[in-house]
Every structure is written in C-alpha cells, then in structure tokens.
Design an enzyme around this catalytic site. Sequence first.
Site, PDB file in Angstrom:
ATOM      1  N   ARG A 133       1.046   8.406   6.439  1.00  0.00           N
ATOM      2  CA  ARG A 133       0.181   7.527   7.237  1.00  0.00           C
ATOM      3  C   ARG A 133      -1.266   8.028   7.207  1.00  0.00           C
ATOM      4  NH1 ARG A 133       0.718   2.969   9.298  1.00  0.00           N
ATOM      5  NH2 ARG A 133       2.928   2.982   8.825  1.00  0.00           N
ATOM      6  N   HIS A 164      -2.603   7.073   3.833  1.00  0.00           N
ATOM      7  CA  HIS A 164      -2.814   5.623   3.837  1.00  0.00           C
ATOM      8  C   HIS A 164      -4.103   5.253   4.565  1.00  0.00           C
ATOM      9  CE1 HIS A 164      -2.117   1.604   5.741  1.00  0.00           C
ATOM     10  NE2 HIS A 164      -1.836   1.290   4.496  1.00  0.00           N
ATOM     11  N   SER A 220       0.829  -1.199   0.000  1.00  0.00           N
ATOM     12  CA  SER A 220       0.000   0.000   0.000  1.00  0.00           C
ATOM     13  C   SER A 220       0.870   1.260   0.000  1.00  0.00           C
ATOM     14  CB  SER A 220      -0.933  -0.007   1.220  1.00  0.00           C
ATOM     15  OG  SER A 220      -1.746   1.136   1.222  1.00  0.00           O
TER      16      SER A 220
END
Length: 198
Positions: A35, A38, A12
């Site tokens: 992050r 994500h 990912s």
Amino acid sequence: MNRVVHPIEQESFRRLRARLDTSRFPPLTRAVVERVIHSAADLEYASDLVMDEGELVTAHAALHAGAPVVVDVEMVAAGITRRDTVCRLKDARPGPGLTRSAHAVRLAYEEVGPGALWVIGCAPTALEELLGLDASPALVVGLPVGFVGAAESKAALRESGLPAVSNVSEKGGSAVAAAALNALLYHPTSFESPEETL
C-alpha cells in the site's frame, strides 16, 4: 462493511506485483509495503521500510478493537478514509523550544492517553515529541519527510523499541503514512490472500 475496490486500484496492484515479488513478506508486512508503494509509485520502499510482523499483528488487533488514531497533520487525516482521527494541530501554539507540531502531539496525548496508534507523516518534531512522552502506543507509523531531522527522527524511533513502521531514508510524507495505516485498516481480522485485501 466490505470496501469496494475500484478496477483501477485492482489493476495498479496487479502491475505492482508483476514488477515486484512481495510474496516473501508476511501478511501484514506485505499489506503495508504494497500500500505504501502504491501510494507513492516508488518500488524502493520495499527495501526502505522497517517493521516487525508481530508488532503489526498486535497493532492490527488494537486498531480493529477501536484504539484511537492520532495524526500529526490534516493531510494524513484526509488520507485515512475509514476511521476518525485525532489531529490537534489547529489548537497548538509554538513556544520556546517547542514547534507547533510538537505541541499538537502533547495536546493529542492529553486527549487520547496510552494505547493509541500514532501516524506521523509530516513533522519530524512531532515524532521527536512523541518519543519524549510515555505514550505506550499500540503503534507509531513514523514516516515524516524532509532533509532536516526526518531520517534522524525515524532512526530514534527504531532505537526506542516502540512498535513502529518507519523507513531509513529521508523520504516519506502524509500519503505514505496514511497508506501504512490504511493497510492495517483494510486488512481483515481473519487473514486472507493479498488479492482479497486490497
């Protein structure tokens, strides 16, 4: 203890970096941006998030030295996987001019005092209440979501001068707030390349 990164998470992040060049960001800013993106699969956060690398460095040190982490709701707590958190929402009671979320912030501050990291991903009123206290936070992750008060509370956070991670738009939420804090938790105390800090 090193965190074991699942191959799906590695892939990912590889795909994220193939679609968005994050190399221009300094290390901790990059970790937070990646992050958060994500967690939401939303590349727009790269231009929506607002933070300062120097503040993140100080907050990272405080976090790894054991500073308390306070969250506004259990959903944020559930997303912070490597650290105990303080959430007083179950004990809070609304009152005249006081939401339950705001009362929870008061209760949490009475418990932890100054120097904590505050992670607010749900309630703009929790963020507004925190700004009214003399909390001297190590960092405020202020990413509440919503059409009423969210963008305004985050603008007030930026205007306050407190060390913060926020974003300009109305979007946010528990998952992205937890992700921002996790970025600091997962980042080692000696900075390595981003590929080593998933």
